[in-house]
Scaffold this active site. Structure first.
Site, mmCIF file in Angstrom:
data_model
loop_
_atom_site.group_PDB
_atom_site.id
_atom_site.type_symbol
_atom_site.label_atom_id
_atom_site.label_comp_id
_atom_site.label_asym_id
_atom_site.label_seq_id
_atom_site.Cartn_x
_atom_site.Cartn_y
_atom_site.Cartn_z
ATOM 1 N N TYR A 26 -46.797 -27.694 -17.457
ATOM 2 C CA TYR A 26 -45.977 -28.597 -16.643
ATOM 3 C C TYR A 26 -44.602 -27.995 -16.347
ATOM 4 C CZ TYR A 26 -49.248 -32.234 -18.374
ATOM 5 O OH TYR A 26 -50.351 -32.977 -18.714
ATOM 6 N N HIS B 66 -55.069 -26.677 -23.770
ATOM 7 C CA HIS B 66 -55.076 -27.435 -22.522
ATOM 8 C C HIS B 66 -56.420 -27.400 -21.807
ATOM 9 C CE1 HIS B 66 -52.034 -28.868 -19.270
ATOM 10 N NE2 HIS B 66 -53.190 -29.473 -19.096
#
Length: 262
Positions: free
Chosen positions: A48, A103
């Site tokens: 992010y 992730h």
């Protein structure tokens, strides 16, 4: 804020602030607003590019670190880096991470998982997570079989149109908790405006969104709606003063379409 107990007895808030698609500065502001409003869980990720903003938000909030639960995720480019956990700590400017995920189930995830297990044993992280390992039953079973320390949390898409029925059955023997992203179906109005949610919103004097978020926590899901609007952040957390009945939960189950948005 109510909490779930993970399979290693670590307590995790049932709701937090998500920071997906936020800039670093917006993540900082969202975290500051959420913590001022009583939130205790912050979710971010290396991919992010806003972990530093989340870390600044934590520092600026004045809330004691031990009262917070911080989760983040290693991106695949870090899977072969033995220093990946230390670098995540540096980005967040924290001494430990409450929950660290892989992730994606790609690249050398096995080496990365062993890196998380080492960090867990060293006390650098308090819980291990896997994100998006639900794309197939075989993949999910593979990581569960491989893991010496079974994951505490799976983060995956989940909402009333896709309640992760198969994954929950696979996870059940391990006590692995589900953490939902896209909890509102990526904002799909057809989901949010389902008649059952409108009916229950009137009954409980809540919004349809609040009914859906409460459904998540009563399903046993950790939920992390993202917002940069302080009013929305406040409203999202205003779900713990009512409880959906078993019959209402069963009625919601009928709208399951086994439909993913991502």
């Amino acid at each position: 804020m109510e909490k779930f107990k993970l399979n290693n007895d670590v307590e995790m808030p049932e709701m937090g602030i998500g920071t997906f698609r936020m800039s670093s500065s917006n993540a900082q502001k969202a975290v500051e607003s959420a913590l001022a409003d009583g939130y205790q869980l912050i979710d971010t990720a290396e991919a992010y590019y806003n972990e530093d903003g989340g870390g600044r938000g934590i520092k600026n909030s004045g809330v004691n670190r031990e009262d917070l639960f911080v989760s983040t995720k290693l991106w695949t480019s870090s899977y072969n880096d033995p220093d990946a956990v230390d670098k995540a700590l540096d980005r967040l400017d924290l001494d430990y991470i409450d929950l660290l995920f892989l992730h994606q189930p790609s690249g050398d995830w096995k080496t990365a998982y062993q890196t998380l297990e080492k960090a867990y044993k060293e006390g650098k992280i308090k819980a291990i997570g896997i994100s998006n390992f639900d794309r197939s039953a075989s993949m999910l079973k593979n990581v569960l079989d491989f893991a010496e320390i079974k994951p505490q949390v799976l983060q995956a898409e989940a909402h009333p149109y896709f309640p992760q029925t198969e994954a929950r059955e696979i996870l059940k023997p391990y006590g692995t908790r589900l953490m939902a992203w896209y909890p509102l179906g990526s904002g799909d109005r057809s989901l949010i405006n389902e008649p059952i949610f409108t009916k229950l919103a009137k009954k409980y004097n809540k919004t349809n969104v609040q009914i859906i978020l409460r459904w998540h926590t009563q399903m046993g899901f950790v939920v992390i709606p993202g917002s940069t609007n302080p009013a929305h952040i406040h409203d999202n957390a205003d779900i713990f003063d009512f409880t959906l009945t078993d019959n209402e939960m069963a009625e919601i189950a009928k709208i399951n379409k086994n439909k993913r948005y991502y």
